[in-house]
Design a protein around this motif. Sequence first.
Motif, PDB file in Angstrom:
ATOM      1  N   VAL A  84       3.522 -16.944  25.413  1.00 40.51           N
ATOM      2  CA  VAL A  84       3.359 -15.540  25.788  1.00 40.51           C
ATOM      3  C   VAL A  84       4.638 -14.765  25.473  1.00 40.51           C
ATOM      4  N   TRP A  85       4.491 -13.669  24.749  1.00 40.70           N
ATOM      5  CA  TRP A  85       5.618 -12.818  24.368  1.00 40.70           C
ATOM      6  C   TRP A  85       6.096 -12.012  25.574  1.00 40.70           C
ATOM      7  N   TYR A  86       7.391 -11.748  25.619  1.00 42.93           N
ATOM      8  CA  TYR A  86       7.966 -10.978  26.721  1.00 42.93           C
ATOM      9  C   TYR A  86       7.497  -9.522  26.697  1.00 42.93           C
ATOM     10  N   THR A  87       7.453  -8.917  27.876  1.00 40.13           N
ATOM     11  CA  THR A  87       7.062  -7.519  28.000  1.00 40.13           C
ATOM     12  C   THR A  87       7.775  -6.932  29.209  1.00 40.13           C
ATOM     13  N   LEU A 128      -0.398 -17.476  20.312  1.00 38.33           N
ATOM     14  CA  LEU A 128       0.612 -16.578  20.865  1.00 38.33           C
ATOM     15  C   LEU A 128      -0.101 -15.342  21.403  1.00 38.33           C
ATOM     16  N   TYR A 129       0.141 -15.027  22.675  1.00 37.29           N
ATOM     17  CA  TYR A 129      -0.491 -13.898  23.346  1.00 37.29           C
ATOM     18  C   TYR A 129       0.578 -12.849  23.612  1.00 37.29           C
ATOM     19  N   ALA A 130       0.328 -11.587  23.197  1.00 33.61           N
ATOM     20  CA  ALA A 130       1.389 -10.588  23.273  1.00 33.61           C
ATOM     21  C   ALA A 130       0.854  -9.194  23.531  1.00 33.61           C
ATOM     22  N   ASP A 131       1.639  -8.422  24.268  1.00 33.96           N
ATOM     23  CA  ASP A 131       1.480  -6.979  24.351  1.00 33.96           C
ATOM     24  C   ASP A 131       2.490  -6.417  23.352  1.00 33.96           C
ATOM     25  N   PRO A 132       2.048  -5.688  22.315  1.00 32.86           N
ATOM     26  CA  PRO A 132       2.954  -5.315  21.216  1.00 32.86           C
ATOM     27  C   PRO A 132       3.876  -4.133  21.486  1.00 32.86           C
ATOM     28  N   ILE A 133       4.256  -3.895  22.764  1.00 29.24           N
ATOM     29  CA  ILE A 133       5.210  -2.801  23.001  1.00 29.24           C
ATOM     30  C   ILE A 133       6.592  -3.168  22.465  1.00 29.24           C
ATOM     31  N   TYR A 134       6.878  -4.472  22.377  1.00 28.32           N
ATOM     32  CA  TYR A 134       8.117  -4.936  21.752  1.00 28.32           C
ATOM     33  C   TYR A 134       7.778  -5.633  20.443  1.00 28.32           C
ATOM     34  N   PRO A 135       8.526  -5.371  19.369  1.00 26.94           N
ATOM     35  CA  PRO A 135       8.234  -6.026  18.086  1.00 26.94           C
ATOM     36  C   PRO A 135       8.629  -7.496  18.109  1.00 26.94           C
ATOM     37  N   GLY A 161       3.126 -20.490  12.659  1.00 25.28           N
ATOM     38  CA  GLY A 161       1.844 -20.791  12.035  1.00 25.28           C
ATOM     39  C   GLY A 161       0.701 -20.905  13.021  1.00 25.28           C
ATOM     40  N   ILE A 162       0.674 -20.013  14.026  1.00 28.91           N
ATOM     41  CA  ILE A 162      -0.368 -20.070  15.045  1.00 28.91           C
ATOM     42  C   ILE A 162      -1.088 -18.721  15.138  1.00 28.91           C
ATOM     43  N   PRO A 163      -2.318 -18.709  15.654  1.00 31.00           N
ATOM     44  CA  PRO A 163      -3.058 -17.453  15.815  1.00 31.00           C
ATOM     45  C   PRO A 163      -2.346 -16.504  16.786  1.00 31.00           C
ATOM     46  N   LEU A 164      -2.631 -15.223  16.628  1.00 30.67           N
ATOM     47  CA  LEU A 164      -2.003 -14.186  17.443  1.00 30.67           C
ATOM     48  C   LEU A 164      -3.081 -13.314  18.078  1.00 30.67           C
ATOM     49  N   VAL A 165      -2.943 -13.066  19.386  1.00 35.04           N
ATOM     50  CA  VAL A 165      -3.852 -12.187  20.113  1.00 35.04           C
ATOM     51  C   VAL A 165      -3.037 -11.069  20.752  1.00 35.04           C
ATOM     52  N   PHE A 166      -3.411  -9.826  20.476  1.00 37.97           N
ATOM     53  CA  PHE A 166      -2.752  -8.665  21.062  1.00 37.97           C
ATOM     54  C   PHE A 166      -3.551  -8.149  22.253  1.00 37.97           C
ATOM     55  N   SER A 167      -2.821  -7.645  23.240  1.00 39.37           N
ATOM     56  CA  SER A 167      -3.418  -6.947  24.372  1.00 39.37           C
ATOM     57  C   SER A 167      -2.700  -5.612  24.511  1.00 39.37           C
ATOM     58  N   LEU A 168      -3.424  -4.493  24.373  1.00 38.45           N
ATOM     59  CA  LEU A 168      -2.779  -3.187  24.431  1.00 38.45           C
ATOM     60  C   LEU A 168      -3.746  -2.138  24.945  1.00 38.45           C
TER      61      LEU A 168
END
Length: 364
Positions: A26-29, A147-154, A164-171
């Motif tokens: 999970v990406w930081y937010t 990788l699960y991420a809210d794209p407020i941070y690049p 090399g893994i799938p990416l899911v955005f939540s926004l």
Amino acid sequence: MELRLPVCVLLLLCATKVSNGGRILVWYTEASHWINMKPVLETLVDRGHQVTVLVPSASLFMNSSEPSRFLYEPFDVSVSVKDIENIFEEVLHFSLYEMDDMNPFQIFIRFLDLMKNNIKVSFKYLDGVVKSETLMKKLKEGNYDLLYADPIYPGSDLIADILGIPLVFSLRFSIAHNVERMCGQLPAPPSFVPGAMSKLTDKMNFSERLGNVLFYALQDLMLEQFMWKEVDKYYSGVRGTPTSACKMMGNADIWLLRTYWDFDFPRPLLPNFKFVGGIHCRPAKPLPNEMEKFVQSSRDDGIVVFSLGSMVKNLTTEKANMIASGLAQIPQKVLWRYSGEKPQTLGSNTRIYDWIPQNDLLGG
């Protein structure tokens, strides 16, 4: 032989249960984005997934030392918590107090300054991940499935590509739907899809439609010149080859939109864009006695839960009194999250709280 068959069946069933669980990075937010994300992560854990969250050393809401059912992967950044607080305060002050006294050109220039500053800080956060050999080695060895991420941070798309893994955005949305349109290829005809934050609706006359076209064009030009070019340069430096950050974001497998279709204006959608409004909601818990008594006193008029978000806790005396005066004129009982001095115009129908259980109030 009689014992071996049941044992083998038991082991097979256990292996099947384990194999269903994935390893999710999970990406930081920050702020309400993190508050919204946590219940989702809890649900993923409930369903047997292992969740690991990247947490920067400077954060207002993320805390790697707090007890949790998911794992934390802390990393160091070259900014302090005070720096982050100042950035948020600057943005909030601009939105709440400065804009009203500025002409469009002044707003544009001020917004550019804030955007440039935000990009610089975002890169310092990203440095803490991609420039840490220890952390990158650990992530590569983590064998993550998603990788699960809210794209407020690049950076989440960059790391997903490296791993090399799938990416899911939540926004919820980006300004003028720039990210969704330009990167996710989501159609947004300006004739009937108002740009996010344009203050327009889907019912536009000719001049409003023209204004919507100009709004889209101006935001696209501004973001390209002052955000995307900088992110492209950063990504290209990390990958060692010319890279379009927007195209990399477009590689996301799923875009989860945190709203309901009936809360948004009619617009075209793509199969990988899904409405998931309310995924953070939980069954309501009992309210504190005093709050429950106040809510029940509303009878058939109902209640209003009023909050300006996770970051706005104080207002100027003038604005607080103006809001309190307006709320005093409605028949509903009002629960207002506010930490400032009690407004002089506060009505008998309004109570102020440092914190309110929104989920329990609205779900009761």
